[in-house]
Design an enzyme around this catalytic site. Structure first.
Site, PDB file in Angstrom:
ATOM      1  NE  ARG A   9      -3.815   2.321   2.157  1.00 36.54           N
ATOM      2  CZ  ARG A   9      -4.209   3.174   3.515  1.00 36.54           C
ATOM      3  NH1 ARG A   9      -3.975   2.672   4.555  1.00 36.54           N
ATOM      4  NH2 ARG A   9      -5.016   4.165   3.053  1.00 36.54           N
ATOM      5  CG  HIS A  10      -0.981   4.802  -1.272  1.00 33.46           C
ATOM      6  ND1 HIS A  10      -1.138   5.739  -0.261  1.00 33.46           N
ATOM      7  CD2 HIS A  10      -2.028   4.249  -1.595  1.00 33.46           C
ATOM      8  CE1 HIS A  10      -2.435   5.742  -0.037  1.00 33.46           C
ATOM      9  NE2 HIS A  10      -3.129   4.784  -0.753  1.00 33.46           N
ATOM     10  NE  ARG A  59      -4.501   7.212  -2.821  1.00 35.98           N
ATOM     11  CZ  ARG A  59      -5.335   7.248  -3.560  1.00 35.98           C
ATOM     12  NH1 ARG A  59      -5.277   8.433  -4.489  1.00 35.98           N
ATOM     13  NH2 ARG A  59      -6.347   6.566  -3.674  1.00 35.98           N
ATOM     14  CD  GLU A  83      -8.648   1.770  -3.012  1.00 40.16           C
ATOM     15  OE1 GLU A  83      -8.994   0.943  -3.401  1.00 40.16           O
ATOM     16  OE2 GLU A  83      -8.103   1.885  -1.686  1.00 40.16           O
ATOM     17  CG  HIS A 151      -4.494   2.615  -4.294  1.00 42.62           C
ATOM     18  ND1 HIS A 151      -4.261   3.866  -4.023  1.00 42.62           N
ATOM     19  CD2 HIS A 151      -4.157   2.286  -5.489  1.00 42.62           C
ATOM     20  CE1 HIS A 151      -3.633   4.313  -5.403  1.00 42.62           C
ATOM     21  NE2 HIS A 151      -3.497   3.274  -6.239  1.00 42.62           N
TER      22      HIS A 151
END
Length: 202
Positions: A9-10, A59, A83, A151
């Site tokens: 995940r970012h 992101r 996402e 995401h």
């Protein structure tokens, strides 16, 4: 030799910090997010990944660039790693969401992301995430590791998809922290993946 997938995940954004629904709207990493990306990049570089794929949202791109710099890799961007699109609720805070539509928000909060009006169906996210991660796995050689930067909600659904769980079983997983990762490892004897780690952080 078993292949491995790391689903990362970012890092944190100001919108994450404010508990604002992001979906596919762009938000840059904040100072904490950049520090998270720096820290996780150092750790993931020790896994010696050979491929680095990423969502094209900013992101995720910025997180992937940091990981790539540490690992000596150039990211490949793929919109299938985005996402969920969260329709009409993108941009509002969780408190605003709860006040606007309390029952819908409770469903959303429990992981029924497509409860939001106009949201991308979970079944479609499952299909696109499974497709892109299967391609990434197939592109790896024996014993190699691939990293996919994506995401929280999308990775949660993808984890179940890649492990061939029933559609709704991903609800048994907690949400991922920023810059936390999932490790999926190929079984050495059968063509299936196993869950090696979930929500691992630096």
């Amino acid at each position: 030799m078993s292949r491995r997938l790391v689903l990362l995940r970012h890092g944190r954004t100001a919108w994450n910090h404010a508990r604002r629904v992001q979906g596919q709207l762009d938000a840059e990493l904040d100072d904490s997010g950049r520090a998270q990306a720096d820290a996780v990049a150092t750790v993931l570089a020790t896994l010696e990944p050979t491929l680095l794929w990423s969502s094209d949202l900013v992101r995720a791109r910025d997180t992937a660039l940091t990981v790539g710099k540490a690992a000596g890799l150039d990211p490949t961007y793929d919109e299938r790693l985005r996402e969920f699109s969260l329709g009409e609720r993108e941009g509002i805070t969780h408190d605003e969401y709860a006040a606007l539509a309390p029952e819908e928000f409770e469903r959303f909060r429990r992981g029924h992301y497509d409860a939001a009006p106009g949201a991308e169906p979970t079944s479609e996210v499952r299909i696109r995430m499974h497709a892109v991660l299967t391609e990434l796995l197939a592109a790896l050689g024996p014993g190699e590791t691939g990293v996919a930067v994506s995401h929280g909600a999308a990775i949660r659904v993808a984890t179940g998809a890649m492990l061939d769980w029933p559609d709704d079983q991903f609800h048994s997983l907690r949400g991922l922290d920023n810059c936390a990762w999932v490790l999926l490892e190929e079984h050495p004897e059968v063509s299936a993946l196993r869950l090696g780690a979930y929500n691992r952080t630096v």
